[in-house]
Write a protein that holds these residues in place. Structure first.
Motif, mmCIF file in Angstrom:
data_model
loop_
_atom_site.group_PDB
_atom_site.id
_atom_site.type_symbol
_atom_site.label_atom_id
_atom_site.label_comp_id
_atom_site.label_asym_id
_atom_site.label_seq_id
_atom_site.Cartn_x
_atom_site.Cartn_y
_atom_site.Cartn_z
ATOM 1 N N LYS A 29 3.878 36.717 75.413
ATOM 2 C CA LYS A 29 5.125 37.442 75.676
ATOM 3 C C LYS A 29 5.943 36.718 76.738
ATOM 4 N N GLY A 101 10.394 44.155 80.672
ATOM 5 C CA GLY A 101 10.774 43.559 81.957
ATOM 6 C C GLY A 101 11.208 42.115 81.796
ATOM 7 N N ARG A 129 11.881 51.934 86.255
ATOM 8 C CA ARG A 129 11.284 50.674 86.757
ATOM 9 C C ARG A 129 12.313 49.959 87.638
ATOM 10 N N ARG A 353 0.115 52.669 86.505
ATOM 11 C CA ARG A 353 -1.173 52.254 85.932
ATOM 12 C C ARG A 353 -2.357 52.572 86.839
ATOM 13 N N ARG A 395 -1.155 48.344 77.333
ATOM 14 C CA ARG A 395 -2.416 47.866 77.934
ATOM 15 C C ARG A 395 -3.421 48.998 78.129
ATOM 16 N N LYS A 425 4.298 46.901 71.825
ATOM 17 C CA LYS A 425 5.072 46.198 72.862
ATOM 18 C C LYS A 425 4.729 44.707 72.879
HETATM 19 C C1 LIG Z 1 4.070 44.697 82.943
HETATM 20 C C2 LIG Z 1 4.205 44.346 81.665
HETATM 21 O O1 LIG Z 1 5.372 44.167 81.022
HETATM 22 P P1 LIG Z 1 6.861 43.796 81.466
HETATM 23 O O2 LIG Z 1 7.079 42.413 80.935
HETATM 24 O O3 LIG Z 1 7.712 44.806 80.773
HETATM 25 O O4 LIG Z 1 6.948 43.854 82.947
HETATM 26 C C3 LIG Z 1 2.999 44.142 80.812
HETATM 27 O O5 LIG Z 1 3.147 43.615 79.692
HETATM 28 O O6 LIG Z 1 1.887 44.490 81.218
#
Ligand SMILES: C=C(OP(=O)(O)O)C(=O)O
Ligand SMILES: O=C(O)C1=C[C@@H](OP(=O)(O)O)[C@@H](O)[C@H](O)C1
Length: 443
Positions: A29, A101, A129, A353, A395, A425
């Motif tokens: 990602k 993010g 966030r 989390r 996660r 995601k």
């Molecule tokens: C914190 C995460 O994603 P982001 O890229 O939206 O911050 C994640 O994928 O655990």
């Protein structure tokens, strides 16, 4: 093979006695979304191999399309992006960023510097966030970014400003993505003089900055570095397409399979990341090794095998906040109490989390102490069957699939995971892939 039953609302994972097999990882990602933006900002056309196909990359691809960047998917594993050389063809757009993010933070900086009339928003959690440190940094040097909801959080309204600073200061203790965003936008600011980005206070999640610098280099921009305190981009550097680029497999996604191998026999091999990966999360394998697993690595693979009961671990996980969640669940299979330290950023991610992990680990029988920036997990003698809530956090869903492994099997009950589709995601096929390594089930 386990008979995973997928329902719209939940998935029941039958107890798995042993895992073994090879998994081909989906693309990273972090590398995918950086590569897409850098390709869009480059001069020339970039062919991207093995881009991640998931919610987080779809929002980036859709946003780039709305901004007038041309791209095509030419086959299942290949995308082509036509760079617009630091300009954006469409000057006004409303962009949906989901909960990514890695999309909203870098795009905010790029759009604020390039200029135009843009609104950025996301899912409900995205609006909780923080993004204030990035907005403050940019507005202090001439950007024009306004909050349209709560101050400090998306949604944002970006209008044209004039952003050509010598120095720009940003805090790095809430998310490293703010620094990443400024670094990627820096060549657009350094038109005729250098720009220096100063990190104010502590910087967390440092290995993600290494990914950013590495990819910027591949797109022709080098960044001078004074440790972790400041970063300087010399003028006259523009992003140039490298022609083609390959996206490594996702090292955070690898953690679930490696942990499974370490807990329940193995070997489990992940393909797509190896010894020379640019992702900090490959260091998850070191933590598993510390817990007693046998880890072997090749150029493009990592393998984990168990050596009996895992040893408890007490360590700082600031460098691998995502993969650290997998350690918290692997700790259910350890010989004592494990402590994961320096992970306060867990509270501002897809969900809180630290709170979510503590609640769900308790459901399977663990004794858990939740601190402001740590979690301490003492496993039960036998895991209890539980219905795990996932808080729209991919996660949480992926980690808790591990609770179906051998310890749980002693009770002979399925582990239920609510809302399994949240894995979209970053890993839409997660549960099918997880089923593929399950060798013996108690069903
Ligand atoms: C914190 C995460 O994603 P982001 O890229 O939206 O911050 C994640 O994928 O655990
Ligand atoms: O830059 C990146 O690609 C990421 C940085 C990390 O966030 P923080 O810097 O907010 O810890 C990580 O948790 C996230 O999944 C991806």
């Amino acid at each position: 093979m386990t008979q995973a039953k997928i329902y719209p609302q939940h998935i029941d994972l039958e107890p798995v006695m042993r895992v073994q097999g090879t998994v081909r990882l989906p693309g990273s990602k972090s590398i995918s979304n950086r590569t897409l933006l850098l390709a869009a900002l480059s001069e020339g056309t970039t062919t991207i191999h093995d881009l991640l196909a998931s919610d987080d990359t779809s929002v980036m691809l859709d946003a780039l399309r709305k901004l007038g960047i041309q791209w095509e998917q030419v086959d299942e594993r290949t995308h082509v992006v036509h760079g617009a050389a630091g300009r954006l063809p469409v000057g006004q757009a409303d962009l949906f960023m989901g909960n990514a993010g890695t999309a909203i933070r870098p795009l905010t900086a790029a759009l604020a510097v390039i200029g135009g009339d843009y609104t950025l928003h996301g899912v409900e959690r995205m609006h909780e966030r923080p993004i204030g440190d990035l907005v403050d940094a940019l507005n202090a040097v001439g950007a024009n970014i306004e909050y349209t909801g709560n101050p400090g959080y998306p949604p944002l309204h970006i209008r044209a400003g004039k952003v050509q600073p010598d120095r720009i200061a940003v805090r790095g203790n809430v998310s490293s993505q703010f620094l990443t965003a400024l670094l990627m936008a820096a060549p657009l600011m350094a038109v005729d003089k250098p720009v220096t980005i100063e990190v104010v206070g502590e910087l967390i999640s440092k290995p993600y900055i290494e990914i950013t610098l590495n990819l910027m280099r591949r797109f022709g921009v080098t960044v001078g570095q004074d440790g972790w305190a400041s970063f300087t981009v010399q003028p006259g550097q523009t992003y140039q397409s490298p022609g083609s680029i390959h996206v490594e497999g996702d090292a955070s996604s690898a953690s679930y399979f490696l942990a499974a191998g370490a807990i329940a026999g193995g070997p489990v091999r992940v393909e797509g990341v190896g010894k020379d990966s640019i992702q900090g999360d490959v260091r998850f394998a070191d933590a598993l090794e510390q817990m007693g697993a046998t880890i072997t690595k090749g150029d493009n693979w990592i393998e984990a095998k168990s050596n009996g009961v895992l040893k408890a671990i007490d360590a700082d996980f600031n460098h691998i906040p995502d993969a650290a969640m997998t350690i918290a669940v692997a700790a259910l299979y350890a010989d004592g109490t494990s402590t994961l330290r320096n992970i306060a950023s867990w509270r501002v991610k897809e969900t809180d989390r630290l709170a979510a992990m503590a609640t769900e680990l308790r459901k399977v029988g663990a004794t858990v102490e939740e601190g402001p920036d740590y979690i301490r997990v003492t496993p039960p003698d036998t895991l209890s069957h539980a219905t795990i809530d996932t808080y729209d956090d991919h996660r949480m869903a992926m980690c808790f699939s591990l609770a179906s492994l051998d310890g749980a099997a002693r009770r002979g009950n399925a582990m239920r995971i609510n809302d399994p589709k949240c894995v979209a995601k970053t890993f839409p096929d997660y549960f099918e892939t997880f089923s593929g390594i399950a060798q013996d089930t108690l069903s």
